[in-house]
Design a protein around this motif. Structure first.
Motif, PDB file in Angstrom:
ATOM      1  N   MET A   1      11.945 -29.069  54.754  1.00 39.93           N
ATOM      2  CA  MET A   1      10.762 -29.933  54.821  1.00 39.93           C
ATOM      3  C   MET A   1       9.756 -29.321  55.776  1.00 39.93           C
ATOM      4  SD  MET A   1      12.248 -33.296  56.863  1.00 39.93           S
ATOM      5  CE  MET A   1      10.678 -34.166  56.658  1.00 39.93           C
ATOM      6  N   CYS A   2       8.485 -29.590  55.525  1.00 37.88           N
ATOM      7  CA  CYS A   2       7.397 -28.942  56.263  1.00 37.88           C
ATOM      8  C   CYS A   2       6.463 -30.002  56.856  1.00 37.88           C
ATOM      9  CB  CYS A   2       6.613 -28.015  55.335  1.00 37.88           C
ATOM     10  SG  CYS A   2       7.624 -26.770  54.494  1.00 37.88           S
ATOM     11  N   PRO A   3       6.862 -30.641  57.956  1.00 34.86           N
ATOM     12  CA  PRO A   3       6.089 -31.764  58.493  1.00 34.86           C
ATOM     13  C   PRO A   3       4.730 -31.408  59.077  1.00 34.86           C
ATOM     14  CG  PRO A   3       8.371 -31.806  59.280  1.00 34.86           C
ATOM     15  CD  PRO A   3       8.138 -30.470  58.668  1.00 34.86           C
ATOM     16  N   ALA A   4       4.433 -30.132  59.279  1.00 34.27           N
ATOM     17  CA  ALA A   4       3.109 -29.767  59.780  1.00 34.27           C
ATOM     18  C   ALA A   4       2.036 -29.963  58.712  1.00 34.27           C
ATOM     19  CB  ALA A   4       3.098 -28.318  60.262  1.00 34.27           C
ATOM     20  N   PHE A   5       2.455 -30.051  57.462  1.00 30.47           N
ATOM     21  CA  PHE A   5       1.528 -30.259  56.348  1.00 30.47           C
ATOM     22  C   PHE A   5       1.697 -31.689  55.824  1.00 30.47           C
ATOM     23  CE2 PHE A   5       3.070 -25.874  56.296  1.00 30.47           C
ATOM     24  CZ  PHE A   5       1.890 -25.146  56.372  1.00 30.47           C
ATOM     25  N   VAL A   6       0.602 -32.375  55.575  1.00 34.97           N
ATOM     26  CA  VAL A   6       0.705 -33.695  54.955  1.00 34.97           C
ATOM     27  C   VAL A   6       0.511 -33.598  53.443  1.00 34.97           C
ATOM     28  CG1 VAL A   6      -0.076 -34.882  57.035  1.00 34.97           C
ATOM     29  CG2 VAL A   6      -1.739 -34.291  55.267  1.00 34.97           C
ATOM     30  N   SER A   7      -0.008 -32.460  52.968  1.00 36.32           N
ATOM     31  CA  SER A   7      -0.217 -32.252  51.537  1.00 36.32           C
ATOM     32  C   SER A   7       0.433 -30.942  51.114  1.00 36.32           C
ATOM     33  CB  SER A   7      -1.715 -32.183  51.196  1.00 36.32           C
ATOM     34  OG  SER A   7      -2.409 -33.312  51.685  1.00 36.32           O
ATOM     35  N   ASP A   8       1.114 -30.956  49.985  1.00 35.11           N
ATOM     36  CA  ASP A   8       1.698 -29.713  49.486  1.00 35.11           C
ATOM     37  C   ASP A   8       0.591 -28.724  49.150  1.00 35.11           C
ATOM     38  OD1 ASP A   8       4.601 -29.707  49.462  1.00 35.11           O
ATOM     39  OD2 ASP A   8       4.429 -31.491  48.202  1.00 35.11           O
ATOM     40  N   CYS A   9       0.862 -27.455  49.399  1.00 32.38           N
ATOM     41  CA  CYS A   9      -0.169 -26.432  49.324  1.00 32.38           C
ATOM     42  C   CYS A   9       0.502 -25.080  49.121  1.00 32.38           C
ATOM     43  CB  CYS A   9      -0.988 -26.431  50.609  1.00 32.38           C
ATOM     44  SG  CYS A   9       0.028 -26.304  52.109  1.00 32.38           S
ATOM     45  N   LEU A  10      -0.262 -24.016  49.254  1.00 33.02           N
ATOM     46  CA  LEU A  10       0.274 -22.672  49.060  1.00 33.02           C
ATOM     47  C   LEU A  10       1.479 -22.422  49.965  1.00 33.02           C
ATOM     48  CD1 LEU A  10      -0.357 -19.888  47.613  1.00 33.02           C
ATOM     49  CD2 LEU A  10      -1.420 -19.230  49.786  1.00 33.02           C
ATOM     50  N   GLU A  11       1.389 -22.885  51.222  1.00 32.11           N
ATOM     51  CA  GLU A  11       2.449 -22.613  52.188  1.00 32.11           C
ATOM     52  C   GLU A  11       3.755 -23.329  51.868  1.00 32.11           C
ATOM     53  OE1 GLU A  11      -1.339 -21.519  54.176  1.00 32.11           O
ATOM     54  OE2 GLU A  11      -0.682 -23.172  52.899  1.00 32.11           O
ATOM     55  N   THR A  12       3.692 -24.419  51.133  1.00 33.62           N
ATOM     56  CA  THR A  12       4.928 -25.119  50.774  1.00 33.62           C
ATOM     57  C   THR A  12       5.375 -24.757  49.355  1.00 33.62           C
ATOM     58  OG1 THR A  12       3.754 -27.106  49.958  1.00 33.62           O
ATOM     59  CG2 THR A  12       4.347 -27.043  52.287  1.00 33.62           C
ATOM     60  N   LEU A  13       4.449 -24.833  48.410  1.00 36.00           N
ATOM     61  CA  LEU A  13       4.801 -24.649  47.002  1.00 36.00           C
ATOM     62  C   LEU A  13       5.113 -23.199  46.638  1.00 36.00           C
ATOM     63  CD1 LEU A  13       2.085 -27.001  45.428  1.00 36.00           C
ATOM     64  CD2 LEU A  13       4.494 -27.531  45.881  1.00 36.00           C
ATOM     65  N   GLU A  14       4.452 -22.259  47.324  1.00 40.42           N
ATOM     66  CA  GLU A  14       4.700 -20.846  47.016  1.00 40.42           C
ATOM     67  C   GLU A  14       5.554 -20.173  48.085  1.00 40.42           C
ATOM     68  OE1 GLU A  14       4.360 -16.581  46.624  1.00 40.42           O
ATOM     69  OE2 GLU A  14       3.591 -17.741  48.315  1.00 40.42           O
ATOM     70  N   GLU A  15       5.149 -20.321  49.343  1.00 36.92           N
ATOM     71  CA  GLU A  15       5.845 -19.617  50.418  1.00 36.92           C
ATOM     72  C   GLU A  15       7.279 -20.112  50.618  1.00 36.92           C
ATOM     73  OE1 GLU A  15       5.180 -18.376  55.126  1.00 36.92           O
ATOM     74  OE2 GLU A  15       3.643 -19.517  54.043  1.00 36.92           O
ATOM     75  N   ILE A  16       7.496 -21.412  50.466  1.00 38.38           N
ATOM     76  CA  ILE A  16       8.843 -21.969  50.643  1.00 38.38           C
ATOM     77  C   ILE A  16       9.574 -22.105  49.310  1.00 38.38           C
ATOM     78  CG2 ILE A  16      10.181 -23.945  51.422  1.00 38.38           C
ATOM     79  CD1 ILE A  16       9.007 -22.293  53.691  1.00 38.38           C
ATOM     80  N   ALA A  17       8.988 -22.843  48.365  1.00 40.72           N
ATOM     81  CA  ALA A  17       9.693 -23.166  47.123  1.00 40.72           C
ATOM     82  C   ALA A  17       9.918 -21.949  46.227  1.00 40.72           C
ATOM     83  CB  ALA A  17       8.933 -24.242  46.351  1.00 40.72           C
ATOM     84  N   ILE A  18       9.072 -20.923  46.334  1.00 43.75           N
ATOM     85  CA  ILE A  18       9.243 -19.722  45.507  1.00 43.75           C
ATOM     86  C   ILE A  18       9.777 -18.562  46.346  1.00 43.75           C
ATOM     87  CG2 ILE A  18       8.097 -18.026  44.046  1.00 43.75           C
ATOM     88  CD1 ILE A  18       6.131 -20.193  43.180  1.00 43.75           C
ATOM     89  N   GLN A  19       8.985 -18.098  47.325  1.00 46.37           N
ATOM     90  CA  GLN A  19       9.435 -16.972  48.148  1.00 46.37           C
ATOM     91  C   GLN A  19      10.689 -17.328  48.951  1.00 46.37           C
ATOM     92  OE1 GLN A  19       6.730 -14.618  50.523  1.00 46.37           O
ATOM     93  NE2 GLN A  19       4.979 -15.355  49.367  1.00 46.37           N
ATOM     94  N   GLY A  20      10.658 -18.489  49.569  1.00 45.23           N
ATOM     95  CA  GLY A  20      11.783 -18.908  50.401  1.00 45.23           C
ATOM     96  C   GLY A  20      13.077 -19.020  49.612  1.00 45.23           C
ATOM     97  N   GLU A  21      12.968 -19.568  48.419  1.00 47.59           N
ATOM     98  CA  GLU A  21      14.160 -19.688  47.582  1.00 47.59           C
ATOM     99  C   GLU A  21      14.712 -18.311  47.221  1.00 47.59           C
ATOM    100  OE1 GLU A  21      15.466 -22.312  43.743  1.00 47.59           O
ATOM    101  OE2 GLU A  21      13.657 -21.082  43.520  1.00 47.59           O
ATOM    102  N   GLU A  22      13.823 -17.374  46.911  1.00 46.91           N
ATOM    103  CA  GLU A  22      14.262 -16.020  46.575  1.00 46.91           C
ATOM    104  C   GLU A  22      14.979 -15.368  47.761  1.00 46.91           C
ATOM    105  OE1 GLU A  22      10.746 -13.980  45.346  1.00 46.91           O
ATOM    106  OE2 GLU A  22      10.620 -14.999  43.402  1.00 46.91           O
ATOM    107  N   ILE A  23      14.425 -15.530  48.958  1.00 47.94           N
ATOM    108  CA  ILE A  23      15.038 -14.954  50.160  1.00 47.94           C
ATOM    109  C   ILE A  23      16.410 -15.570  50.413  1.00 47.94           C
ATOM    110  CG2 ILE A  23      14.842 -14.813  52.683  1.00 47.94           C
ATOM    111  CD1 ILE A  23      11.780 -14.692  52.277  1.00 47.94           C
ATOM    112  N   PHE A  24      16.485 -16.886  50.312  1.00 44.02           N
ATOM    113  CA  PHE A  24      17.735 -17.599  50.594  1.00 44.02           C
ATOM    114  C   PHE A  24      18.823 -17.222  49.591  1.00 44.02           C
ATOM    115  CE2 PHE A  24      20.291 -21.616  50.249  1.00 44.02           C
ATOM    116  CZ  PHE A  24      20.896 -21.532  51.492  1.00 44.02           C
TER     117      PHE A  24
END
Length: 347
Positions: A284-307
């Motif tokens: 979860m990314c509490p610094a953001f109140v709206s989903d955006c590039l940093e959550t939808l791409e950096e975490i949900a796509i890139q982050g998933e690939e890294i993990f």
């Protein structure tokens, strides 16, 4: 509050995922002296010489991967939030603006000030935590607009809300369905900032980052310390959700450049967690109140690939507050706050 209008302010987004629009957006964003806090000529050299020749194409591809048919997720979600807030209050008008990109803060504030039915404006920066690259630059921009446009009606700014009970409760309500499912670990991934920003925002000039536990001590410095505030958010959330200490951790994402940023870095923490045997990860990314590039791409796509590459099985992104009813209820309650609990923009 009779005559009060509300202006929600979010970070911003390019108008489209085209390279041209992304380049224009990045230029405005990175040339802000509160984002890259270096002298103008050096900042111009870095942005024009090292970032803009290559970064817009890479970022445009990232934006394209998460772009919605209606437009930028950040702007679409902020627009929905604005509409819901208008339906839940008796505000004269509820609008939204972006610190970078369109609609601009200047455009929206001038329009509100020109209305005969508006007697004051409440600006709510949609940033839970204080940082020079978010809240400070927003306030400075408001001061410039009020001064340059000779706006005479009162303009108030809502304070940061990193440990506000209602905000924490809204976070919990959004996350609860995910926490009720089976998972091994919850990672709080906050937007990173350079360590020098933390030190610059320290009014004493000596306290922040002076010891490993400086954020855990009681200090007035924490009113402008991003690092201390994100830890407060985490502590309040896990207490509300009843999460055990060994089942969550904190990391920081979205680094830019070679300067030292707040650690641990999210990308490295994802690998570390997989190495420790975590298979089912929630983020979860509490610094953001709206989903955006940093959550939808950096975490949900890139982050998933890294993990997954490190041995993890699944990474699930818990959505941001977006336009959830619990969040719009919080904002609706803030609309009624007394000016004594707000900060008036300097004229």
């Amino acid at each position: 509050m009779e005559g009060r209008a509300v202006l929600l302010v979010n970070l911003g987004s390019p108008d489209s995922p085209s390279v041209t629009d992304v380049r224009r957006y990045l230029n405005q964003f990175l040339m802000d002296k509160y984002v890259i806090d270096l002298p103008y000529l050096l900042r111009r050299l870095i942005v024009s010489g090292f970032v803009l020749p290559h970064r817009p194409k890479q970022s445009a591809e990232a934006y394209a991967s998460i772009w919605w048919p209606e437009g930028s997720p950040l702007k679409v979600l902020t627009g929905r939030l604005t509409e819901q807030l208008a339906n839940k209050t008796h505000a004269v008008c509820v609008r939204y603006a972006m610190r970078y990109g369109s609609p601009s803060i200047e455009q929206e504030l001038v329009n509100l000030a020109s209305r005969v039915d508006v007697t004051e404006v409440l600006v709510i920066p949609l940033y839970p935590h204080y940082a020079m690259s978010t809240v400070k630059t927003c306030v400075v921009e408001l001061e410039r607009i009020v001064r340059d446009q000779e706006i005479r009606l009162p303009v108030y700014v809502h304070p940061v809300f990193y440990e506000d009970d209602a905000y924490i409760d809204a976070l919990y309500k959004v996350a609860k369905p995910f926490l009720q499912a089976s998972y091994d670990h919850l990672l709080f991934s906050y937007h990173g900032v350079p360590e020098r920003h933390i030190r610059k925002d320290d009014p004493t000039g000596t306290y922040c980052l002076s010891s490993a536990d400086c954020c855990q001590q009681n200090s007035a410095v924490h009113s402008t310390c991003y690092r201390a505030q994100v830890f407060k958010t985490t502590e309040a959330f896990v207490a509300k959700a009843g999460i055990e200490k060994n089942k969550y951790s904190v990391a920081f994402q979205s680094r830019l450049g070679k300067a030292k940023w707040l650690e641990p870095y999210t990308s490295k923490q994802l690998v570390s967690l997989a190495d420790q045997g975590v298979k089912k990860l929630l983020v979860m990314c509490p610094a953001f109140v709206s989903d955006c590039l940093e959550t939808l791409e950096e975490i949900a796509i890139q982050g998933e690939e890294i993990f997954k590459a490190a041995g993890g099985e699944s990474l699930t992104l818990i959505p941001c507050l977006n336009d959830h009813d619990a969040w719009t209820d919080v904002l609706a309650s803030w609309w009624q706050k007394s000016p004594a609990k707000l900060s008036r923009v300097k004229v």
